[in-house]
Scaffold this motif. Structure first.
Motif, PDB file in Angstrom:
ATOM      1  N   VAL A  22       5.472   4.837  -5.121  1.00  0.00           N
ATOM      2  CA  VAL A  22       5.415   4.537  -3.687  1.00  0.00           C
ATOM      3  C   VAL A  22       4.342   5.435  -3.083  1.00  0.00           C
ATOM      4  CG1 VAL A  22       6.652   4.525  -1.499  1.00  0.00           C
ATOM      5  CG2 VAL A  22       7.857   3.919  -3.612  1.00  0.00           C
ATOM      6  N   ALA A  23       3.403   4.820  -2.376  1.00  0.00           N
ATOM      7  CA  ALA A  23       2.317   5.572  -1.751  1.00  0.00           C
ATOM      8  C   ALA A  23       2.363   5.375  -0.245  1.00  0.00           C
ATOM      9  CB  ALA A  23       0.978   5.097  -2.298  1.00  0.00           C
ATOM     10  N   VAL A  24       2.130   6.468   0.488  1.00  0.00           N
ATOM     11  CA  VAL A  24       2.111   6.444   1.949  1.00  0.00           C
ATOM     12  C   VAL A  24       0.877   7.224   2.406  1.00  0.00           C
ATOM     13  CG1 VAL A  24       3.336   7.057   4.067  1.00  0.00           C
ATOM     14  CG2 VAL A  24       4.628   6.433   2.008  1.00  0.00           C
ATOM     15  N   LEU A  25       0.122   6.634   3.330  1.00  0.00           N
ATOM     16  CA  LEU A  25      -1.098   7.251   3.833  1.00  0.00           C
ATOM     17  C   LEU A  25      -1.190   6.980   5.326  1.00  0.00           C
ATOM     18  CD1 LEU A  25      -3.751   8.670   2.906  1.00  0.00           C
ATOM     19  CD2 LEU A  25      -4.732   6.393   2.675  1.00  0.00           C
ATOM     20  N   THR A  26      -1.465   8.012   6.110  1.00  0.00           N
ATOM     21  CA  THR A  26      -1.574   7.872   7.563  1.00  0.00           C
ATOM     22  C   THR A  26      -2.918   8.419   8.034  1.00  0.00           C
ATOM     23  OG1 THR A  26       0.811   8.159   7.775  1.00  0.00           O
ATOM     24  CG2 THR A  26      -0.479   8.440   9.760  1.00  0.00           C
ATOM     25  N   PHE A  27      -3.629   7.621   8.825  1.00  0.00           N
ATOM     26  CA  PHE A  27      -4.905   8.018   9.420  1.00  0.00           C
ATOM     27  C   PHE A  27      -4.711   8.298  10.907  1.00  0.00           C
ATOM     28  CE2 PHE A  27      -6.321   5.411   5.842  1.00  0.00           C
ATOM     29  CZ  PHE A  27      -7.407   6.123   5.359  1.00  0.00           C
ATOM     30  N   THR A  28      -5.584   9.127  11.482  1.00  0.00           N
ATOM     31  CA  THR A  28      -5.566   9.361  12.926  1.00  0.00           C
ATOM     32  C   THR A  28      -5.872   8.063  13.671  1.00  0.00           C
ATOM     33  OG1 THR A  28      -7.884  10.048  12.863  1.00  0.00           O
ATOM     34  CG2 THR A  28      -6.232  11.793  12.788  1.00  0.00           C
ATOM     35  N   GLU A  51      -1.324   6.709  15.328  1.00  0.00           N
ATOM     36  CA  GLU A  51      -1.756   6.814  13.936  1.00  0.00           C
ATOM     37  C   GLU A  51      -1.457   5.506  13.197  1.00  0.00           C
ATOM     38  OE1 GLU A  51      -1.181  11.513  12.962  1.00  0.00           O
ATOM     39  OE2 GLU A  51       0.511  10.180  12.587  1.00  0.00           O
ATOM     40  N   VAL A  52      -2.236   5.234  12.169  1.00  0.00           N
ATOM     41  CA  VAL A  52      -2.041   4.035  11.359  1.00  0.00           C
ATOM     42  C   VAL A  52      -1.424   4.447  10.031  1.00  0.00           C
ATOM     43  CG1 VAL A  52      -3.159   2.105  10.204  1.00  0.00           C
ATOM     44  CG2 VAL A  52      -3.969   2.859  12.443  1.00  0.00           C
ATOM     45  N   LEU A  53      -0.207   3.958   9.797  1.00  0.00           N
ATOM     46  CA  LEU A  53       0.497   4.235   8.556  1.00  0.00           C
ATOM     47  C   LEU A  53       0.355   3.028   7.637  1.00  0.00           C
ATOM     48  CD1 LEU A  53       3.692   6.010   7.835  1.00  0.00           C
ATOM     49  CD2 LEU A  53       3.578   3.643   7.091  1.00  0.00           C
ATOM     50  N   THR A  54      -0.061   3.279   6.402  1.00  0.00           N
ATOM     51  CA  THR A  54      -0.172   2.240   5.393  1.00  0.00           C
ATOM     52  C   THR A  54       0.672   2.675   4.210  1.00  0.00           C
ATOM     53  OG1 THR A  54      -2.416   1.758   6.124  1.00  0.00           O
ATOM     54  CG2 THR A  54      -1.777   0.906   3.991  1.00  0.00           C
ATOM     55  N   ALA A  55       1.503   1.766   3.712  1.00  0.00           N
ATOM     56  CA  ALA A  55       2.383   2.098   2.583  1.00  0.00           C
ATOM     57  C   ALA A  55       2.430   0.928   1.619  1.00  0.00           C
ATOM     58  CB  ALA A  55       3.786   2.429   3.075  1.00  0.00           C
ATOM     59  N   THR A  56       2.626   1.241   0.359  1.00  0.00           N
ATOM     60  CA  THR A  56       2.764   0.213  -0.663  1.00  0.00           C
ATOM     61  C   THR A  56       3.590   0.746  -1.810  1.00  0.00           C
ATOM     62  OG1 THR A  56       1.555  -1.464  -1.908  1.00  0.00           O
ATOM     63  CG2 THR A  56       0.655   0.764  -1.947  1.00  0.00           C
ATOM     64  N   ALA A  57       4.098  -0.160  -2.641  1.00  0.00           N
ATOM     65  CA  ALA A  57       4.918   0.231  -3.796  1.00  0.00           C
ATOM     66  C   ALA A  57       4.535  -0.616  -4.997  1.00  0.00           C
ATOM     67  CB  ALA A  57       6.398   0.055  -3.475  1.00  0.00           C
ATOM     68  N   LEU A  58       4.859  -0.087  -6.167  1.00  0.00           N
ATOM     69  CA  LEU A  58       4.484  -0.733  -7.413  1.00  0.00           C
ATOM     70  C   LEU A  58       5.500  -0.370  -8.487  1.00  0.00           C
ATOM     71  CD1 LEU A  58       2.297  -1.981  -9.394  1.00  0.00           C
ATOM     72  CD2 LEU A  58       1.375   0.331  -9.532  1.00  0.00           C
ATOM     73  N   LEU A 114     -12.476   9.778   9.826  1.00  0.00           N
ATOM     74  CA  LEU A 114     -11.096   9.805  10.320  1.00  0.00           C
ATOM     75  C   LEU A 114     -10.300  10.766   9.453  1.00  0.00           C
ATOM     76  CD1 LEU A 114     -10.140   6.058  10.944  1.00  0.00           C
ATOM     77  CD2 LEU A 114     -10.809   7.780  12.608  1.00  0.00           C
ATOM     78  N   ASP A 115      -9.463  11.549  10.090  1.00  0.00           N
ATOM     79  CA  ASP A 115      -8.602  12.460   9.346  1.00  0.00           C
ATOM     80  C   ASP A 115      -7.428  11.705   8.737  1.00  0.00           C
ATOM     81  OD1 ASP A 115     -10.080  14.731   9.936  1.00  0.00           O
ATOM     82  OD2 ASP A 115      -8.931  15.164  11.748  1.00  0.00           O
ATOM     83  N   VAL A 116      -7.006  12.140   7.563  1.00  0.00           N
ATOM     84  CA  VAL A 116      -5.756  11.692   6.967  1.00  0.00           C
ATOM     85  C   VAL A 116      -4.706  12.715   7.384  1.00  0.00           C
ATOM     86  CG1 VAL A 116      -4.509  11.378   4.802  1.00  0.00           C
ATOM     87  CG2 VAL A 116      -6.841  10.531   5.030  1.00  0.00           C
ATOM     88  N   THR A 117      -3.668  12.255   8.086  1.00  0.00           N
ATOM     89  CA  THR A 117      -2.659  13.175   8.597  1.00  0.00           C
ATOM     90  C   THR A 117      -1.447  13.295   7.676  1.00  0.00           C
ATOM     91  OG1 THR A 117      -1.707  11.411   9.944  1.00  0.00           O
ATOM     92  CG2 THR A 117      -3.367  12.827  10.988  1.00  0.00           C
ATOM     93  N   PHE A 118      -1.299  12.344   6.753  1.00  0.00           N
ATOM     94  CA  PHE A 118      -0.183  12.396   5.802  1.00  0.00           C
ATOM     95  C   PHE A 118      -0.578  11.579   4.581  1.00  0.00           C
ATOM     96  CE2 PHE A 118       3.817  10.889   3.965  1.00  0.00           C
ATOM     97  CZ  PHE A 118       4.565  12.057   3.935  1.00  0.00           C
ATOM     98  N   ALA A 119      -0.348  12.119   3.394  1.00  0.00           N
ATOM     99  CA  ALA A 119      -0.628  11.394   2.148  1.00  0.00           C
ATOM    100  C   ALA A 119       0.369  11.833   1.090  1.00  0.00           C
ATOM    101  CB  ALA A 119      -2.053  11.663   1.677  1.00  0.00           C
TER     102      ALA A 119
END
Length: 103
Positions: A20-26, A61-68, A90-95
């Motif tokens: 599971v991956a989670v990434l958030t941009f400013t 912020e824009v949160l993008t998540a996916t799973a595999l 753009l900064d990544v605020t969470f990864a």
């Protein structure tokens, strides 16, 4: 230790895994944000197994998540990659990349 990826350590830990991956941009209203999970198997070969795109947002912020779910072998690894097309930095605020050995 390599913090950018999860490596299957040995044959006894091979089998089915959930990633599971989670990434958030400013916040930024321009362009897209993309998150990919990439499997590197058998040395140098790589395969983008899943990707998820999100539209930019001016107010939050824009949160993008996916799973595999995948069945990698010993020594294979999965890495998450993030991209954006806002036209500027753009900064990544969470990864985070989470991995669970299912069986």
């Amino acid at each position: 230790t390599n913090t950018e990826r999860v490596t299957i350590p040995s044959a006894d830990r091979a089998g089915v895994w959930l990633f599971v991956a989670v990434l958030t941009f400013t916040a930024n209203a321009t362009g897209l944000r993309r998150l990919e999970l990439v499997l590197f198997a058998g040395g140098d070969s790589s395969l983008v197994l899943v990707q998820r795109s999100s539209v930019g947002s001016g107010g939050s912020e824009v949160l993008t998540a996916t799973a595999l779910i995948v069945d990698p072998g010993a020594g294979d690894y999965v890495r998450m990659q993030g991209m954006q097309s806002s036209g500027g930095n753009l900064d990544v605020t969470f990864a985070r990349l989470y991995a669970v050995h299912l069986w």
